[in-house]
Design an enzyme around this catalytic site. Structure first.
Site, short mmCIF file in Angstrom:
data_model
loop_
_atom_site.label_atom_id
_atom_site.label_comp_id
_atom_site.label_asym_id
_atom_site.label_seq_id
_atom_site.Cartn_x
_atom_site.Cartn_y
_atom_site.Cartn_z
N ILE A 79 47.65 37.59 13.41
CA ILE A 79 47.00 37.33 12.12
C ILE A 79 46.36 38.61 11.58
O ILE A 79 46.40 38.90 10.39
CB ILE A 79 45.95 36.19 12.26
CG1 ILE A 79 46.67 34.86 12.52
CG2 ILE A 79 45.05 36.10 11.02
CD1 ILE A 79 45.76 33.71 12.93
N SER B 153 47.14 35.41 46.65
CA SER B 153 47.36 33.98 46.47
C SER B 153 47.38 33.25 47.81
O SER B 153 46.90 32.12 47.92
CB SER B 153 48.68 33.74 45.73
OG SER B 153 48.55 34.16 44.39
N GLU C 274 40.52 33.97 40.19
CA GLU C 274 40.13 32.64 40.70
C GLU C 274 41.35 31.71 40.79
O GLU C 274 41.26 30.50 40.58
CB GLU C 274 38.96 32.06 39.89
CG GLU C 274 37.76 33.01 39.95
CD GLU C 274 36.40 32.39 39.75
OE1 GLU C 274 36.28 31.17 39.87
OE2 GLU C 274 35.45 33.16 39.48
N THR D 54 45.80 32.28 40.23
CA THR D 54 46.73 32.46 39.11
C THR D 54 47.18 31.10 38.56
O THR D 54 47.02 30.07 39.21
CB THR D 54 48.00 33.21 39.57
OG1 THR D 54 48.62 32.39 40.59
CG2 THR D 54 47.68 34.58 40.14
N LEU E 163 37.01 37.35 49.26
CA LEU E 163 38.10 36.56 49.83
C LEU E 163 39.38 37.41 49.84
O LEU E 163 40.00 37.65 50.89
CB LEU E 163 38.31 35.28 49.01
CG LEU E 163 39.47 34.37 49.39
CD1 LEU E 163 39.26 33.79 50.79
CD2 LEU E 163 39.63 33.22 48.38
N1 COS Z 1 38.24 21.58 48.78
C1 COS Z 1 38.04 21.36 50.10
N2 COS Z 1 38.95 21.63 51.05
C2 COS Z 1 40.12 22.14 50.64
C3 COS Z 1 40.41 22.38 49.29
C4 COS Z 1 39.41 22.07 48.34
N3 COS Z 1 39.60 22.27 47.05
N4 COS Z 1 41.65 22.89 49.17
C5 COS Z 1 42.14 22.96 50.43
N5 COS Z 1 41.21 22.50 51.31
C6 COS Z 1 41.36 22.38 52.75
C7 COS Z 1 42.58 21.53 53.08
O1 COS Z 1 42.27 20.17 53.08
C8 COS Z 1 42.96 22.05 54.44
O2 COS Z 1 42.13 21.44 55.40
P1 COS Z 1 42.77 20.65 56.68
O3 COS Z 1 43.57 21.67 57.41
O4 COS Z 1 41.57 20.16 57.43
O5 COS Z 1 43.61 19.57 56.12
C9 COS Z 1 42.58 23.51 54.41
O6 COS Z 1 41.62 23.65 53.34
C10 COS Z 1 43.77 24.40 54.11
O7 COS Z 1 44.34 23.98 52.88
P2 COS Z 1 45.88 24.21 52.54
O8 COS Z 1 46.70 23.76 53.72
O9 COS Z 1 46.15 23.60 51.22
O10 COS Z 1 45.94 25.83 52.46
P3 COS Z 1 47.11 26.78 52.05
O11 COS Z 1 47.03 27.98 52.90
O12 COS Z 1 48.40 26.05 52.02
O13 COS Z 1 46.75 27.31 50.56
C11 COS Z 1 46.09 27.52 48.30
C12 COS Z 1 46.12 26.71 49.60
C13 COS Z 1 47.38 28.18 47.93
C14 COS Z 1 45.73 26.48 47.26
C15 COS Z 1 44.96 28.57 48.45
O14 COS Z 1 45.32 29.59 49.34
C16 COS Z 1 44.53 29.19 47.14
O15 COS Z 1 43.77 28.58 46.37
N6 COS Z 1 44.98 30.43 46.87
C17 COS Z 1 44.52 31.19 45.72
C18 COS Z 1 43.32 31.98 46.12
C19 COS Z 1 42.54 32.37 44.92
O16 COS Z 1 42.25 31.61 44.03
N7 COS Z 1 42.18 33.63 44.91
C20 COS Z 1 41.43 34.15 43.82
C21 COS Z 1 40.57 35.22 44.32
S1 COS Z 1 38.96 34.74 44.51
S2 COS Z 1 38.20 35.27 42.77
#
Ligand code: COS
Length: 384
Positions: free
Chosen positions: A338, A131, A364, A366, A124
């Site tokens: 400790i 993020s 996964e 931050t 990803l």
């Molecule tokens: N389950 C199912 N669908 C989800 C969801 C979830 N947990 N979270 C979001 N979605 C869906 C939303 O509903 C939205 O769909 P619709 O457009 O149909 O409404 C779509 O996905 C986009 O979601 P959102 O608008 O919330 O996306 P953003 O770009 O605003 O970002 C965050 C969301 C910041 C939460 C996301 O980019 C994220 O988790 N970033 C961190 C990434 C990460 O953890 N990386 C680690 C590396 S992998 S080890």
């Protein structure tokens, strides 16, 4: 949900024993050689550890989330590198196929992931999309019955060992955000794939990450997960909901190990004529750590049970990940304290754990991303 308490207990006991008798004694070797010994990989295969979460119909053990977190509490008690080696097959590398794959994709890949014959990675993150995962640039352009992938993925766990990559790529350049992203299963041998140099990390020696570079990689259209374009970001988010709970459980296990080590040290180490465990300022650090670990354990179990009930646990998974990983960082810090000077030298495991667990608060998602997820979900619920 625990399907059969007795069977689970037998499995937990055998993993507990494996951790104590096989893995903990080899931690230094893993840290020094930066590799998981082949004989240990073989034992993990024989124990079925690569297929814990993969359903029984595909050759795995099909554990529920509650069972998985209990197993992860055990595996967390040793170097995270061991867990990392089996972690992608049980988590981010296989769950996308499991939850959104076609029947053909599942039957083709899951049995080999379950047996450990094949390792998987989750692609990803990119150099400019961490993020803000939905801004990813890797492209997948349809050409006949293939897609052509171009782009670079960064910090990919197990990339050097993986036989397949779950790759999130943009199939629709017109849609800049999440809706333009699709998920693919890409086989390692496909021409045009190359790996960057292994990353030199602060800790977690023995767990390997690197860039994965896609240069005009032709992937059959049948490798599009679920056969549907534009839902790859949602697949990734669902994968991460589960992954975050797993990392929370891992943090509990690691914190328990560090506290066990610190307690043992405090009972042995004498100053001012008595074991330092008898001093109240040391006791405060022990007690705070114990209480926080207990709280995190309860959170993880509660969220896992809710997920097993089929509930949406996006908020709970993020709460558990945020609290448990931050708790683990605080416990690591107190346990170094400790140990005193001994905590800063590599003779004691705490020095290594202190560096290893730092990653839990980052990967996964931050802590800050968990805060965003939690608050957004709260606002959404309050306003809809
Ligand atoms: N389950 C199912 N669908 C989800 C969801 C979830 N947990 N979270 C979001 N979605 C869906 C939303 O509903 C939205 O769909 P619709 O457009 O149909 O409404 C779509 O996905 C986009 O979601 P959102 O608008 O919330 O996306 P953003 O770009 O605003 O970002 C965050 C969301 C910041 C939460 C996301 O980019 C994220 O988790 N970033 C961190 C990434 C990460 O953890 N990386 C680690 C590396 S992998 S080890």
């Amino acid at each position: 949900m625990i399907r059969d308490a007795e069977t689970l207990q037998i499995l937990l006991d055998s993993i507990h024993q494996f951790v104590d008798e096989v893995l903990i004694p080899r931690e230094n070797e893993v840290a020094e050689t930066d590799a998981i010994p082949r004989d240990i990989v073989e034992q993990m295969r024989e124990m079925g550890l690569f297929g814990l979460t993969i359903p029984e119909e595909f050759g795995g053990l099909g554990v529920t989330m509650e069972e998985e977190v209990n197993i992860t509490f055990e595996l967390g008690r040793t170097s995270p590198a061991f867990r990392s080696y089996i972690g992608t097959n049980n988590g981010i590398g296989s769950i996308g196929i499991l939850i959104d794959g076609t029947p053909e994709q599942k039957s083709h890949y899951l049995p080999r992931l379950a047996s450990g014959e094949l390792l998987s990675s989750f692609c990803l993150t990119e150099p400019d999309a961490g993020s803000d995962a939905a801004s990813l640039k890797t492209s997948a352009v349809r050409e006949g019955d293939h897609y052509v992938l171009n782009g670079t993925k960064r910090f990919i766990t197990n990339a050097p060992h993986a036989g397949i990559y779950t790759v999130m790529a943009r199939t629709n350049p017109e849609i800049k955000g999440a809706g333009g992203i699709s998920a693919f299963i890409v086989e390692r041998g496909t021409p045009g794939i190359s790996l960057g140099k292994p990353d030199h990390k602060m800790g977690q020696k023995g767990a390997h990450t690197s860039d994965v570079i896609f240069d005009n990689v032709r992937v059959p259209a049948s490798q599009l997960i679920g056969g549907v374009e534009g839902v790859g970001f949602k697949t990734a988010m669902k994968v991460l909901d589960k992954g975050r709970l797993h990392i929370a459980a891992l943090s509990v296990g690691a914190a328990e190990r560090m506290l066990d080590d610190a307690l043992r040290y405090a009972l042995e180490r004498k100053q001012f004529g008595k074991p330092i465990a008898e001093f109240q300022l040391i006791q405060a650090m022990l007690a705070d750590s114990k209480a926080e670990i207990y709280a995190a354990r309860c959170m993880v179990l509660d969220a896992a049970r809710k997920r097993d009930e089929g509930r949406n646990v996006s908020t709970e998974a993020s709460c558990a990940k945020m609290f448990a990983t931050e708790m683990c960082g605080r416990v690591a810090d107190r346990c170094v304290q400790i140990h005193g000077g001994a905590g800063y030298v590599s003779e004691y495991a705490i020095e290594r754990f202190y560096r290893d667990v730092r990653l839990f608060r980052i990967y996964e998602g931050t802590t800050q991303i968990q805060q965003v997820v939690i608050a957004r979900n709260m606002i959404r619920e309050a306003t809809h």
